[in-house]
Design a protein around this motif. Structure first.
Motif, short mmCIF file in Angstrom:
data_model
loop_
_atom_site.label_atom_id
_atom_site.label_comp_id
_atom_site.label_asym_id
_atom_site.label_seq_id
_atom_site.Cartn_x
_atom_site.Cartn_y
_atom_site.Cartn_z
N GLY A 1 0.82 -1.20 0.00
CA GLY A 1 0.00 0.00 0.00
C GLY A 1 0.86 1.25 0.00
N ASP A 2 0.66 2.08 1.02
CA ASP A 2 1.44 3.32 1.14
C ASP A 2 2.63 3.16 2.08
N ASN B 1 15.74 3.57 -2.54
CA ASN B 1 16.00 3.40 -3.97
C ASN B 1 14.87 2.60 -4.61
N ALA B 2 14.40 3.10 -5.74
CA ALA B 2 13.38 2.40 -6.53
C ALA B 2 13.95 2.15 -7.92
N THR B 3 14.11 0.87 -8.27
CA THR B 3 14.68 0.49 -9.56
C THR B 3 13.57 0.08 -10.51
N ARG C 1 15.53 5.68 -9.07
CA ARG C 1 15.10 6.93 -8.45
C ARG C 1 15.32 6.83 -6.95
N SER C 2 15.91 7.87 -6.37
CA SER C 2 16.30 7.82 -4.95
C SER C 2 15.82 9.07 -4.23
N VAL C 3 15.38 8.87 -2.99
CA VAL C 3 15.04 9.98 -2.10
C VAL C 3 15.48 9.60 -0.69
N ARG D 1 5.51 7.71 -4.76
CA ARG D 1 4.23 7.01 -4.58
C ARG D 1 3.56 6.63 -5.87
N GLU D 2 3.81 7.35 -6.96
CA GLU D 2 3.12 7.09 -8.21
C GLU D 2 3.85 6.08 -9.09
N LEU D 3 4.93 5.49 -8.60
CA LEU D 3 5.67 4.53 -9.41
C LEU D 3 4.85 3.26 -9.62
N PRO D 4 5.07 2.56 -10.76
CA PRO D 4 4.29 1.34 -11.03
C PRO D 4 4.66 0.20 -10.09
N GLY D 5 3.89 -0.88 -10.19
CA GLY D 5 4.08 -1.99 -9.26
C GLY D 5 5.33 -2.80 -9.50
N ALA D 6 5.89 -2.79 -10.71
CA ALA D 6 7.05 -3.63 -11.02
C ALA D 6 8.36 -2.94 -10.65
#
Length: 686
Positions: free
Chosen positions: A365-366, A387-389, A396-398, A419-424
């Motif tokens: 979820g969130d 990190n979001a790959t 993308r990193s925050v 938050r708006e990144l896709p599920g994969a």
């Protein structure tokens, strides 16, 4: 890009001709430049090579035991390597049913390894890939014997069985030989990546013992085939002359596995499947699950081996969930990785891209759920890099802060920017720095000695005059160095050391000791230790057990040692789960001692055991021989989809890593932690 052929060096012109004129001085300068380039050439033109072995057909065995996917696996791996820049001429393939490939027979495999070693030079990179059946076999010819007397074997195409004979398996490639080949490459300065898409895989390059894995079973036309055979299923070839034993790998000096990574399809007691992949795909064909996942994960352009393996694990859940519905009573395979996972991908580098840990995370979820907690050195409100790959490899990193942290897990809200990144998306988190609460605080008149090296979260920091300190360091010039303890938890009084290098080593030891004490406090705070796990201190006099007792509750009562006595530690696991474990110590002279894992390139996964078939190991402790020595044991149940649980408790830079999937969920919030101190608990190590 291919790195196979080294271009010829450009020769300088004859003396006096020059390259367009110039003085004799400029000519000398050019000669020196050419010499420097020649020295750099081996590294600049280092070669990436691969040996791919796939055994589908066991020609001396019933066809019901044959596999379908290994020939497809080597083709898939070859295509993946070509896309990564390997030269076609630098990839050797041994497989049946593959056009242009040699047959994967035992002698051919050893010959190919020998040729590959002869070609390899310092700075090169080598992949050793094997897909097919494995088994465990009683082998009295091994140089060392494992507790159960069994050897792990990869089955070559011409394997023959000889049930009841304690000898090397004819047509098998033994674990001890695999280890010998890996060591031979490492001794030449070659980086080795090993991939074993076979059963009992974890034991292929090391001397772990385990129960015999469940056998492959099911109808011959079943889409799902399981890799792994019992030795009793193999038969000898009729009226055939004995196979000549292949030459053993050359004896090489054992070096630290800093240039080594290995991926295994399963733990040593498990088997692994092959099935049509991708599921529901138009072009699906039989593939080994690990091989298919490795090829898929490479498409995300990972920067490190850790990122590659995390990508492998991300592809497992849908397949594992489907297999779990069809085979509800089977323990499904748990992929394993070990070695220097933070090294850059496909490079010959012993240096890590980052010395900070990378913890896998899952989105719910969130929220993000992290597979790390207090026992891993993560603190509440600690700053992290999230990190979001994405599927195309974009990262993308925050920055964010850990909100809720417990013993073995943590959570935080998904940062608004992601938050708006896709599920994969593959999620991970890294701390920005070691937490202040675990740092050894040192007050001194100058900077700390250079070269301090510690595993997260242990660290050493300098503090000012008004801040709390664990000890004070004074440089006395010609009179040496003095340490004065300020924290009763670490020591009392003072001691003199000869130079700053000795100070550095002592600070590293004390920083580890401070973190060990915090881990022991966490262990005491758990409701109960691991049910079925025990560590027993044994005192021996010759061949006679003089006395023994649980390390956690009565270990100190067994000391001191008397004349002729020695100490040993007996670890026993009957919990029904694999265990992530560290056994380490500090001798009476203050030197760190590594017991498990003993090699920083090996995994710290201690195998699963049950009451009926316990997993046990005895550690001889000759260094635990005088007052001031300390012994530390830490263990926790291995969780599915978990990251490495090394706890930062190792005594040297540890390269080992482990990932698991498909195991029964172990009980949470259980931690075994015990530290034995010989002498007064507050005495400083001498």
């Amino acid at each position: 890009m291919s790195h196979g052929a080294r271009p010829p060096a450009r020769l300088p012109p004859p003396l006096g001709e020059g390259w367009g004129g110039g003085t004799r001085r400029s000519m000398v300068a050019r000669w020196l430049l050419l010499l420097a380039l020649a020295c750099l050439a081996p590294r600049a033109f280092a070669t990436q090579r691969a040996l791919l072995v796939g055994v589908s057909e066991l020609v001396n065995q019933p066809q019901s035991l044959w596999l379908q996917a290994p020939r497809n696996d080597v083709a898939l791996m070859r295509d993946a390597l070509l896309r990564q820049g390997f030269g076609a001429g630098d990839i050797t393939t041994l497989a049946d049913g593959v056009s242009g490939a040699a047959l994967p027979e035992s002698q051919a495999i050893h010959d190919a390894l020998s040729r590959l070693l002869a070609q390899s030079r310092s700075g090169d990179f080598v992949l050793l890939y094997f897909s097919g059946h494995g088994t465990r076999w009683r082998d009295a010819t091994k140089r060392y014997q494992e507790p159960d007397g069994l050897a792990e074997n990869f089955l070559a195409r011409d394997v023959r069985g000889a049930v009841g004979v304690d000898s090397a398996l004819a047509g098998g490639v033994r674990d001890v030989d695999f280890d010998g080949w890996v060591q031979a490459f490492l001794a030449r300065g070659v980086f080795v990546w090993s991939v074993f898409d076979t059963c009992a895989a974890t034991s292929m390059t090391r001397n772990a013992a385990a129960a015999v894995p469940a056998v492959a079973e099911g109808p011959a036309d079943d889409e799902v085939r399981w890799r792994g055979l019992r030795a009793g299923q193999l038969r000898a070839a009729p009226a055939a002359s004995p196979l000549a034993a292949p030459a053993a790998p050359p004896v090489a000096e054992r070096v630290a596995r800093a240039r080594y990574v290995a991926f295994f399809a399963s733990e040593s007691h498990q088997i692994t499947p092959e099935l049509r992949l991708p599921r529901q795909g138009r072009n699906a064909r039989p593939q080994g699950l690990l091989t298919w996942a490795v090829a898929g994960a490479l498409e995300r352009r990972p920067a490190t081996w850790r990122e590659l393996f995390d990508g492998v694990l991300a592809l497992y859940p849908p397949v594992i969930d489907e297999l779990a519905q069809r085979f509800p009573t089977r323990e499904l395979p748990s992929p394993v990785a070990e070695g220097n996972l933070d090294a850059p991908l496909f490079a010959n580098s012993a240096g890590a891209v980052s010395t900070l840990p990378v913890w896998r995370a899952q989105r719910s979820g969130d929220s993000l759920v992290l597979q790390a907690g207090l026992a891993d050195g993560l603190q509440p409100q600690q700053e992290l890099r999230i990190n979001a790959t994405l599927e195309d490899g974009t990262v993308r990193s925050v920055q964010a802060r850990a909100s809720q942290v417990d013993l073995d897990g943590a959570s935080l809200a998904v940062p608004a920017a992601l938050r708006e990144l896709p599920g994969a998306v593959l999620w991970s988190a890294s701390p920005l720095a070691a937490p202040p609460s675990t740092a050894l605080r040192v007050r001194s008149d100058g900077p700390l000695p250079p070269g301090i090296g510690l595993d997260y979260p242990a660290s050493v920091v300098a503090v000012g005059a008004g801040a709390p300190a664990d000890l004070r360091w004074s440089d006395l010039g010609a009179a040496g160095q003095r340490l004065e303890w300020q924290s009763p938890a670490l020591g009392a009084g003072s001691e003199r050391l000869g130079d700053k290098a000795a100070v550095r080593r002592r600070l590293e030891t004390l920083a580890r000791l401070k973190w060990w004490r915090q881990l022991c406090a966490l262990g005491e705070g758990t409701q109960m230790p691991i049910d079925g796990f025990e560590a027993v201190l044994e005192i021996w006099n010759g061949d006679r057990l003089a006395r023994s007792g649980p390390l956690r509750t009565s270990g100190a009562n067994l000391l001191p040692l008397r004349d002729g006595e020695r100490a040993a530690l007996n670890v026993r696991n009957t919990s029904g789960h694999s265990v992530d474990m560290v056994v380490a110590g500090i001798d009476a002279q203050g030197r760190p001692r590594a017991e498990y894992p003993s090699d920083p390139g090996e995994s710290n996964r201690f195998e699963r055991g049950t009451r009926e078939a316990p997993a046990a190991k005895r550690f001889e402790l000759p260094w635990l021989s005088a007052e001031g020595a300390r012994l530390f044991v830490l263990a926790t149940p291995a969780a599915p989809q978990s990251g490495p649980r090394l706890f930062g408790a190792a005594v040297e830079p540890v390269l080992a890593d482990l990932r698991v999937r498909g195991q029964v969920e172990p009980p949470r919030r259980r931690l075994y932690a015990a530290m034995l101190s010989w002498g007064a608990a507050d005495a400083a190590p001498r």
